[in-house]
Design a protein around this motif. Structure first.
Motif, PDB file in Angstrom:
ATOM      1  N   ASP A 169      43.051  32.121  32.258  1.00 45.67           N
ATOM      2  CA  ASP A 169      42.783  31.158  33.322  1.00 45.67           C
ATOM      3  C   ASP A 169      41.310  30.807  33.442  1.00 45.67           C
ATOM      4  OD1 ASP A 169      42.031  33.643  34.250  1.00 45.67           O
ATOM      5  OD2 ASP A 169      43.011  33.470  36.198  1.00 45.67           O
ATOM      6  N   THR A 170      40.428  31.658  32.928  1.00 47.75           N
ATOM      7  CA  THR A 170      38.996  31.399  33.035  1.00 47.75           C
ATOM      8  C   THR A 170      38.409  30.756  31.776  1.00 47.75           C
ATOM      9  OG1 THR A 170      38.544  33.653  32.296  1.00 47.75           O
ATOM     10  CG2 THR A 170      38.645  33.276  34.681  1.00 47.75           C
TER      11      THR A 170
ATOM     12  N   ARG B 182      43.807  28.957  39.258  1.00 44.91           N
ATOM     13  CA  ARG B 182      43.169  30.144  39.794  1.00 44.91           C
ATOM     14  C   ARG B 182      43.416  30.249  41.293  1.00 44.91           C
ATOM     15  NH1 ARG B 182      37.165  30.311  38.153  1.00 44.91           N
ATOM     16  NH2 ARG B 182      38.225  30.046  36.163  1.00 44.91           N
TER      17      ARG B 182
ATOM     18  N   SER C 249      37.065  35.403  39.577  1.00 41.96           N
ATOM     19  CA  SER C 249      37.147  35.071  38.160  1.00 41.96           C
ATOM     20  C   SER C 249      36.162  35.856  37.316  1.00 41.96           C
ATOM     21  CB  SER C 249      36.916  33.572  37.956  1.00 41.96           C
ATOM     22  OG  SER C 249      35.614  33.205  38.388  1.00 41.96           O
TER      23      SER C 249
ATOM     24  N   LYS D 174      40.971  38.444  34.969  1.00 39.35           N
ATOM     25  CA  LYS D 174      41.415  37.347  34.117  1.00 39.35           C
ATOM     26  C   LYS D 174      42.913  37.496  33.858  1.00 39.35           C
ATOM     27  CE  LYS D 174      36.915  37.053  31.804  1.00 39.35           C
ATOM     28  NZ  LYS D 174      36.500  35.774  32.429  1.00 39.35           N
TER      29      LYS D 174
END
Length: 208
Positions: free
Chosen positions: A62-63, A78, A84, A88
């Motif tokens: 997602d990061t 997110r 973050s 992760k």
């Protein structure tokens, strides 16, 4: 969605010791039984990114700055409570037939399964280690997985028809049915020491 179940079962409120024990990688029996080639708990994210995948598949977090266009724009959205820099969430994607990339499956004891990997920073310096592996599969694989884990780990420490839990000093293995999609179930294996690093009561993840 399944994330609500996970939150109810797995929120923790304390910090773990910053020391890393080599014993964290000692018992990977449940993961080995679930699917070949699954990364070990405690493995660093950079190393997991090198895991072998089928042609066209890609591990995406997602990061990541280069997340491909997703068929479901909310798939890796997110959560507000997710830090973050510390946490992760990653999964396996492949090009879909329509508007973008979609969740992709891997072969497992339960049949084709979608996989989610949760990493947490351990010791600072951007060293994110694998804290939990979860697989989501069709309901008809439940009995097969439950029988295999029971043979391997012994009788569950808790549970019933829709929830089974095995736990030792370091690992928790969890199976549960999705109450909003009863044709699916999840099986997840977590490192308890790493999971304690998820100190925020508001922490949440998307599991599907």
């Amino acid at each position: 969605m399944p994330a609500r179940i996970w939150l109810a079962l797995m929120l923790v409120f304390s910090l773990a010791s910053p020391l890393w024990s080599t014993g964290a990688l000692a018992d990977q029996r449940a993961l080995s039984a679930l699917a070949p080639g699954l990364p070990n708990l405690g493995t660093r994210l950079d190393d997991v990114r090198t895991m072998a995948l089928s042609e066209g598949q890609r591990l995406v977090c997602d990061t990541d700055e280069d997340v491909p266009k997703l068929a479901d724009p909310l798939l890796l959205k997110r959560q507000n409570s997710r830090d973050s820099t510390r946490v992760k969430l990653c999964t396996i994607l492949a090009p879909g037939s329509g508007a973008g990339w979609e969740l992709s499956s891997i072969p497992s004891l339960a049949g084709p399964a979608r996989m989610w990997l949760l990493f947490v920073e351990q010791g600072g310096g951007g060293r994110h280690r694998l804290a939990r592996v979860s697989l989501w599969a069709h309901r008809d694989g439940w009995d097969r997985v439950a029988a295999a884990l029971t043979e391997l780990l012994g009788r569950p420490d808790a549970g019933g028809d829709s929830l089974l839990i095995w736990e030792d000093e370091q690992h928790e293995t969890l199976m549960f049915l999705d109450p909003k999609s009863l044709d699916e179930f999840a099986v997840a294996v977590a490192d308890l020491r790493l999971r304690k690093l998820l100190k925020s009561p508001g922490f949440s993840t998307r599991s599907d």
